[in-house]
Scaffold this motif. Structure first.
Motif: not given
Length: 153
Positions: A99-121
């Motif tokens: 769950x969210x492994x790639x999102x975590x790798x990019x520093x965009x995972x919101x742990x408390x909500x279990x979702x990503x930030x809204x972001x562009x890279x």
């Protein structure tokens, strides 16, 4: 978890998309890559964000850029959503498990909500992170700002 730094090598990944294909970031060397995170499928701003990428597909291609939408939703959900909102060209990737492994790798995972930030890279042709922008959850990313960033890379 720290937001990925400009100038760092983009972490590679292999994720399944809405077309039942496995997308490997490393296969896109030689092209610029726009990774566009949206918190959750089936929500209004996320829908507009992905439609904006779909509607600007040809413009992105003209800038030697491939765009991918990403979220932590499961692949069957992403597939159904892409069909519902008529994404014919855009691949939207499922970062569901782990769950969210790639999102975590990019520093965009919101742990408390279990979702990503809204972001562009934006990643350049050599796999280097060149542009990072995190948006407020309720804000639709400005596609013209993305085009400006791409044209400066």
């Amino acid at each position: 978890m720290e937001l990925i730094k400009l100038g760092s090598t983009a972490p590679n990944f292999s994720l399944e998309d809405n077309h039942d294909k496995i997308i490997n970031l490393s296969n896109y060397r030689g092209k610029k890559v726009l990774l566009s995170w949206h918190p959750l499928a089936w929500t209004p701003v996320c829908t507009d964000q992905m439609r904006s990428l779909e509607n600007n597909w040809d413009n992105l291609q003209s800038l030697n850029t491939i765009a991918f939408g990403l979220s932590v939703d499961a692949q069957p959900c992403k597939k159904a959503w892409a069909t519902a909102i008529v994404l014919n060209n855009l691949s939207i990737l499922s970062d569901f498990w782990p769950h969210g492994k790639v999102t975590q790798d990019y520093g965009l995972f919101i742990q408390n909500d279990g979702i990503s930030e809204r972001a562009n890279i934006i990643i350049d042709e050599n796999g280097i992170v060149k542009w990072v922008k995190v948006y407020p959850m309720s804000q639709l990313p400005d596609i013209n700002e993305v085009f400006q960033a791409l044209s400066n890379i």
